[in-house]
Scaffold this active site. Structure first.
Site, PDB file in Angstrom:
ATOM      1  N   HIS A  19      43.298  18.120  17.731  1.00 36.48           N
ATOM      2  CA  HIS A  19      42.862  19.521  17.632  1.00 36.48           C
ATOM      3  C   HIS A  19      43.425  20.159  16.364  1.00 36.48           C
ATOM      4  O   HIS A  19      42.706  20.806  15.607  1.00 36.48           O
ATOM      5  CB  HIS A  19      43.375  20.330  18.827  1.00 36.48           C
ATOM      6  CG  HIS A  19      42.723  20.008  20.136  1.00 36.48           C
ATOM      7  ND1 HIS A  19      43.430  19.799  21.296  1.00 36.48           N
ATOM      8  CD2 HIS A  19      41.421  19.863  20.480  1.00 36.48           C
ATOM      9  CE1 HIS A  19      42.609  19.551  22.293  1.00 36.48           C
ATOM     10  NE2 HIS A  19      41.363  19.570  21.821  1.00 36.48           N
ATOM     11  N   LYS A  43      38.571  25.668  36.978  1.00 31.40           N
ATOM     12  CA  LYS A  43      39.471  24.538  36.731  1.00 31.40           C
ATOM     13  C   LYS A  43      40.914  24.979  36.905  1.00 31.40           C
ATOM     14  O   LYS A  43      41.260  26.109  36.578  1.00 31.40           O
ATOM     15  CB  LYS A  43      39.305  24.051  35.281  1.00 31.40           C
ATOM     16  CG  LYS A  43      38.267  22.973  35.105  1.00 31.40           C
ATOM     17  CD  LYS A  43      38.475  22.393  33.720  1.00 31.40           C
ATOM     18  CE  LYS A  43      37.352  21.528  33.240  1.00 31.40           C
ATOM     19  NZ  LYS A  43      37.533  21.165  31.834  1.00 31.40           N
ATOM     20  N   ARG A  92      35.023  12.369  17.809  1.00 34.71           N
ATOM     21  CA  ARG A  92      36.000  11.305  17.562  1.00 34.71           C
ATOM     22  C   ARG A  92      35.320   9.941  17.491  1.00 34.71           C
ATOM     23  O   ARG A  92      35.659   9.103  16.680  1.00 34.71           O
ATOM     24  CB  ARG A  92      37.044  11.292  18.681  1.00 34.71           C
ATOM     25  CG  ARG A  92      37.946  12.488  18.679  1.00 34.71           C
ATOM     26  CD  ARG A  92      38.620  12.654  20.002  1.00 34.71           C
ATOM     27  NE  ARG A  92      37.650  12.895  21.068  1.00 34.71           N
ATOM     28  CZ  ARG A  92      37.940  13.234  22.307  1.00 34.71           C
ATOM     29  NH1 ARG A  92      39.195  13.335  22.669  1.00 34.71           N
ATOM     30  NH2 ARG A  92      36.994  13.455  23.199  1.00 34.71           N
ATOM     31  N   SER A 130      43.070  15.502  25.329  1.00 39.22           N
ATOM     32  CA  SER A 130      44.005  16.252  26.182  1.00 39.22           C
ATOM     33  C   SER A 130      44.117  15.586  27.544  1.00 39.22           C
ATOM     34  O   SER A 130      45.199  15.504  28.117  1.00 39.22           O
ATOM     35  CB  SER A 130      43.515  17.689  26.361  1.00 39.22           C
ATOM     36  OG  SER A 130      43.515  18.360  25.139  1.00 39.22           O
TER      37      SER A 130
HETATM   38  O1  PNS Z   1      37.611  21.296  25.135  1.00 36.77           O
HETATM   39  P1  PNS Z   1      36.346  21.173  25.918  1.00 36.77           P
HETATM   40  O2  PNS Z   1      36.664  21.243  27.392  1.00 36.77           O
HETATM   41  O3  PNS Z   1      35.533  19.962  25.531  1.00 36.77           O
HETATM   42  O4  PNS Z   1      35.450  22.462  25.549  1.00 36.77           O
HETATM   43  C1  PNS Z   1      34.215  22.687  26.167  1.00 36.77           C
HETATM   44  C2  PNS Z   1      33.706  24.112  25.890  1.00 36.77           C
HETATM   45  C3  PNS Z   1      34.776  25.132  26.269  1.00 36.77           C
HETATM   46  C4  PNS Z   1      33.423  24.252  24.415  1.00 36.77           C
HETATM   47  C5  PNS Z   1      32.408  24.319  26.695  1.00 36.77           C
HETATM   48  O5  PNS Z   1      32.610  23.957  28.018  1.00 36.77           O
HETATM   49  C6  PNS Z   1      31.913  25.764  26.634  1.00 36.77           C
HETATM   50  O6  PNS Z   1      31.458  26.221  25.624  1.00 36.77           O
HETATM   51  N1  PNS Z   1      31.998  26.475  27.785  1.00 36.77           N
HETATM   52  C7  PNS Z   1      31.654  27.864  27.897  1.00 36.77           C
HETATM   53  C8  PNS Z   1      30.437  28.054  28.790  1.00 36.77           C
HETATM   54  C9  PNS Z   1      29.151  27.780  28.030  1.00 36.77           C
HETATM   55  O7  PNS Z   1      28.840  28.408  27.052  1.00 36.77           O
HETATM   56  N2  PNS Z   1      28.412  26.793  28.525  1.00 36.77           N
HETATM   57  C10 PNS Z   1      27.193  26.303  27.914  1.00 36.77           C
HETATM   58  C11 PNS Z   1      27.502  25.130  26.988  1.00 36.77           C
HETATM   59  S1  PNS Z   1      26.064  24.362  26.432  1.00 36.77           S
END
Ligand code: PNS
Length: 181
Positions: A19, A43, A92, A130
């Site tokens: 990150h 979560k 990645r 993570s």
């Molecule tokens: O670190 P992560 O868990 O891979 O991040 C995922 C994240 C937070 C970027 C994604 O889950 C997100 O944007 N969630 C917010 C809700 C949302 O907008 N959902 C539609 C995504 S297409």
């Protein structure tokens, strides 16, 4: 290219060296990079939102164009509310691509003006996530080099509260008894 505001959204539970690598790279490309931590009530994270924000602020203190914030709900709505024009995400390995592509296209469908930009972290972090860091740390394995030292310390404190105590405990040196003449 419009080098305006970009958002780097994620869970950051906990922030890893991958990150941080991406944040450093992103901060060189965009005028301002907003690292946005998702507030997700569904979560149960290992680190509270406050802990993650504190870690990220500490890790990025030397990057003047990086800001740490939180969001909930749709990421694209938050992004447009802060006038971000780009979403930064890390890729990645090929295994990340499918999920990231799906998310980027869905986000584009909801908000066509927002571009997703993918960047690759240094190859030495290509297997770091993570989730794996949490798993290895919870099972007592080493996470040195995978997360910043400050995060490594926080993991130790979280998983072994006695560790924190040890760090602050004054070690008492037993006094020697005088030998009888
Ligand atoms: O670190 P992560 O868990 O891979 O991040 C995922 C994240 C937070 C970027 C994604 O889950 C997100 O944007 N969630 C917010 C809700 C949302 O907008 N959902 C539609 C995504 S297409």
């Amino acid at each position: 290219m419009n080098k305006g505001i970009a958002i780097y959204p994620g869970s950051f539970d906990p922030p890893t060296n991958g990150h941080l690598d991406l944040i450093q790279r992103g901060s060189k490309i965009f005028e301002e990079l907003v690292v946005a931590v998702l507030r997700n009530s569904e979560k149960t994270p290992m680190f509270s939102l406050a802990e993650r924000l504190e870690m990220l602020k500490e890790l990025t203190a030397d990057l003047s164009n990086v800001r740490i914030d939180t969001f909930h709900g749709l990421m694209v709505e938050y992004a447009t509310s802060i006038d971000a024009t780009c979403v930064l995400r890390g890729i990645r390995a090929v295994s990340d691509y499918e999920y990231e592509l799906q998310m980027a296209l869905m986000n584009r469908k909801i908000e066509p003006t927002l571009e997703t930009v993918f960047m690759m972290p240094a190859d030495k972090y290509s297997y770091v996530s993570s989730r794996l860091v949490r798993e290895v740390a919870q099972l007592g394995g080493p996470v040195k080099g995978l997360v910043p030292e400050a995060v490594e310390q926080k993991l130790r404190e979280k998983l072994d509260p006695a560790y924190k105590l040890q760090q602050t405990k004054v070690i008492e040196v037993p006094r020697r008894r005088k030998k009888k003449a």
